[in-house]
Enzyme design. Structure first.
Site, PDB file in Angstrom:
ATOM      1  N   HIS A   1      37.328  29.402  14.536  1.00  0.00           N
ATOM      2  CA  HIS A   1      36.706  29.065  13.236  1.00  0.00           C
ATOM      3  C   HIS A   1      37.474  27.979  12.467  1.00  0.00           C
ATOM      4  O   HIS A   1      37.303  27.852  11.254  1.00  0.00           O
ATOM      5  CB  HIS A   1      36.555  30.307  12.340  1.00  0.00           C
ATOM      6  CG  HIS A   1      35.677  31.356  12.919  1.00  0.00           C
ATOM      7  ND1 HIS A   1      34.320  31.190  13.045  1.00  0.00           N
ATOM      8  CD2 HIS A   1      35.952  32.595  13.392  1.00  0.00           C
ATOM      9  CE1 HIS A   1      33.792  32.288  13.587  1.00  0.00           C
ATOM     10  NE2 HIS A   1      34.769  33.144  13.813  1.00  0.00           N
TER      11      HIS A   1
ATOM     12  N   GLU B   1      28.442  27.352  12.529  1.00  0.00           N
ATOM     13  CA  GLU B   1      29.284  27.104  13.695  1.00  0.00           C
ATOM     14  C   GLU B   1      29.395  28.364  14.542  1.00  0.00           C
ATOM     15  O   GLU B   1      29.135  29.458  14.073  1.00  0.00           O
ATOM     16  CB  GLU B   1      30.681  26.621  13.283  1.00  0.00           C
ATOM     17  CG  GLU B   1      31.445  27.550  12.355  1.00  0.00           C
ATOM     18  CD  GLU B   1      32.377  28.531  13.064  1.00  0.00           C
ATOM     19  OE1 GLU B   1      32.523  28.488  14.298  1.00  0.00           O
ATOM     20  OE2 GLU B   1      32.942  29.386  12.374  1.00  0.00           O
TER      21      GLU B   1
ATOM     22  N   SER C   1      32.215  34.036  18.234  1.00  0.00           N
ATOM     23  CA  SER C   1      32.041  34.505  16.867  1.00  0.00           C
ATOM     24  C   SER C   1      31.252  33.470  16.083  1.00  0.00           C
ATOM     25  O   SER C   1      31.456  32.271  16.252  1.00  0.00           O
ATOM     26  CB  SER C   1      33.416  34.726  16.221  1.00  0.00           C
ATOM     27  OG  SER C   1      33.285  35.235  14.919  1.00  0.00           O
TER      28      SER C   1
END
Length: 180
Positions: free
Chosen positions: A45, A118, A93
């Site tokens: 992330h 994303e 994720s």
């Protein structure tokens, strides 16, 4: 390795460790607006760590199915590719903004519409079933063998052996030529 992989970034109806449950269709509007090219592929992330691109993102009956390609010109992506291939890394994720959610029994939250920004490759996914599929090494090996067989020159019969003690090959009559 070529950096390609597939998997599920989210599973429908399965609570994650944050007690969110993604509903089927939750990604539809976001995917229609952005497409695969508009969703970033990151490492953990981190917006400073883009590592590749998504080739396809689609909802199926199980969840958000993804196909991606790591950019092997990027050092981190080469490292991730090595980790994926050996099975040391397999988590995915999603990074998103909630558009519409409903509270559920048991303290769960049903995510009905998600603005997907994303999808990251991660060490520990919040949704434990969001995983990269293990590479199918068996079919790759079979594909390579089949390709080698197609590319190999045709086999010619071996000449008769001239070793001492070998038996002579059967002699067949030559085909006759007929002209009319």
């Amino acid at each position: 390795m070529d950096g390609h992989f597939t998997g599920y970034a989210s599973l429908f109806g399965v609570p994650d460790l944050g007690r969110d449950v993604v509903a089927p269709g939750a990604f539809a509007a976001s995917l229609a607006a952005r497409g695969a090219a508009g969703i970033r592929m990151l490492w953990q992330h981190d917006p400073a760590e883009p590592v590749g691109r998504w080739l396809s993102l689609r909802e199926d009956s199980r969840g958000l199915r993804v196909a991606g390609q790591l950019n092997l010109a990027v050092q981190r992506a080469r490292e991730l590719d090595a980790l994926l291939r050996e099975g040391s890394l397999d988590g995915l994720s999603i990074g998103f903004r909630t558009v519409r959610a409903q509270p559920q029994r048991g303290g769960l939250r049903r995510l009905e519409a998600i603005d997907l920004w994303e999808i990251s490759l991660v060490t520990f996914p919040l949704q434990t079933g969001a995983r990269i599929a293990a590479p199918d090494r068996t079919s790759l090996a079979q594909d390579l063998h089949a390709l080698a067989r197609r590319m190999a020159p045709p086999r010619r019969p071996a000449p008769p052996s001239t070793r001492p003690g070998s038996r002579p090959a059967a002699i067949l009559p030559a085909p006759s030529a007929r002209f009319a």
